[in-house]
Every structure is written in C-alpha cells, then in structure tokens.
Design an enzyme around this catalytic site. Structure first.
Site, short mmCIF file in Angstrom:
data_model
loop_
_atom_site.label_atom_id
_atom_site.label_comp_id
_atom_site.label_asym_id
_atom_site.label_seq_id
_atom_site.Cartn_x
_atom_site.Cartn_y
_atom_site.Cartn_z
N ASP A 7 88.68 44.24 8.53
CA ASP A 7 89.47 43.46 9.48
C ASP A 7 88.46 42.61 10.25
O ASP A 7 87.80 43.10 11.17
CB ASP A 7 90.25 44.39 10.42
CG ASP A 7 91.14 43.63 11.38
OD1 ASP A 7 91.56 42.50 11.05
OD2 ASP A 7 91.41 44.17 12.47
N GLU A 67 91.13 40.66 5.45
CA GLU A 67 92.35 40.04 5.94
C GLU A 67 92.14 38.54 6.11
O GLU A 67 91.13 38.11 6.66
CB GLU A 67 92.76 40.66 7.27
CG GLU A 67 94.12 40.20 7.76
CD GLU A 67 94.55 40.96 8.99
OE1 GLU A 67 95.49 41.76 8.89
OE2 GLU A 67 93.95 40.74 10.06
N ASP A 140 91.88 48.04 15.14
CA ASP A 140 91.04 47.29 14.20
C ASP A 140 90.63 48.17 13.03
O ASP A 140 90.63 47.74 11.87
CB ASP A 140 89.79 46.75 14.91
CG ASP A 140 90.12 45.78 16.02
OD1 ASP A 140 91.02 44.95 15.83
OD2 ASP A 140 89.48 45.86 17.09
#
Length: 157
Positions: A7, A67, A140
């Site tokens: 992430d 991502e 996260d």
C-alpha cells in the site's frame, strides 16, 4: 506463489507477504514503513527502498502487488506519492519481480464484496479470511494484506 502486497505512501507505507501453497492462502508477515516528514525526500525514499529490500530478501516473493493511486486534489501530495511509487517500482524491477496493480475499489470488492467498503470493514474481513492477522490494527498494513490477497485470488495462481 509468494506475493508482496504494498500500500504505497511516503509517510506510512503498508507491506504484507501472503503465500498460496496447495490452494491454501497463508499470511506470512506484514508491517508499516514510517518516514519522518521533516527528513529530506530523498532520504525518506532511500529508507523505504532499503526497508522493502530487506523484506524481499527475507521472504523471496515471486511477485509484487501494488495499489493503483488516484490523483489527489493537492498536487504536491500526488507528486510525493508518485515519488514513493517510483522508488518501490524501481526496487521491484531490480529484483526482477512480476508486478500487478489493483484499483482500490477492486481490492475492496474482492475482500468485502463491496467496492466502497470502509477501512474497518476491510480490517474485519482480512482477519476473517487469513489466520495470523488478528493483531493487525493499522489500516495501511491491512490494505497491504488485502492487496496481496486480491492478487492471489484473482490471478489464479
């Protein structure tokens, strides 16, 4: 198949390692890489790079899943996130890992069944889907687990 889920962020980057062995998904590890906003950006990027490199060397992933990011209304924030993504992608390339990118809504839909799920819903589902994740409290870190999970279940490995 071992996936490193990321992430991306400059201040608080989540990472996770999830494996698929004999059709079973297995959580291996996860964490957060935090950088100090007062440090020069090149030092922050170097810290992200060297810390993620240690993860790659320890877990030997076959692939990285990251991502996709959207353009923020704040152009400075978007640019800094772009720097972090560039540093991460450079490291992935240096270790010759395959890489997949996933939209946030795709990750949310894969994990919860709803593409606009809230962070607490994501965290709850990750804990249900993968044993060993019960102690994860940071969104996260949970997002990184979700990204790795999405890669494993949507790519037929």
């Amino acid at each position: 198949m071992i996936i490193l889920g990321i992430d991306p962020a400059l201040g608080s980057l989540g990472w996770a390692v999830v494996a698929k062995e004999n059709a079973q998904l297995k959580y291996l590890a996860s964490g957060i890489i935090r950088t100090n906003s007062k440090d020069a950006i090149h030092h922050r990027l170097a810290f992200i790079n060297s810390t993620l490199e240690k993860v790659i060397l320890e877990y030997q992933p076959n692939m990285a899943a990251i991502e996709e990011t959207f353009v923020n209304t704040n152009s400075v924030t978007s640019l800094k996130l772009g720097y972090a993504r560039g540093a991460i992608m450079s490291l992935i390339g240096r270790y010759n890992l395959d890489m997949r990118e996933f939209k946030p809504n795709t990750v949310k839909k894969t994990v919860t069944g709803y593409g606009h799920a809230e962070k607490d819903q994501m965290l709850h589902m990750i804990k249900l889907l993968l044993s060993g994740t019960a102690l994860i409290t940071n969104s996260d870190e949970a997002d990184a687990v979700a990204i790795a999970y999405t890669c494993l279940v949507t790519k037929n490995y």
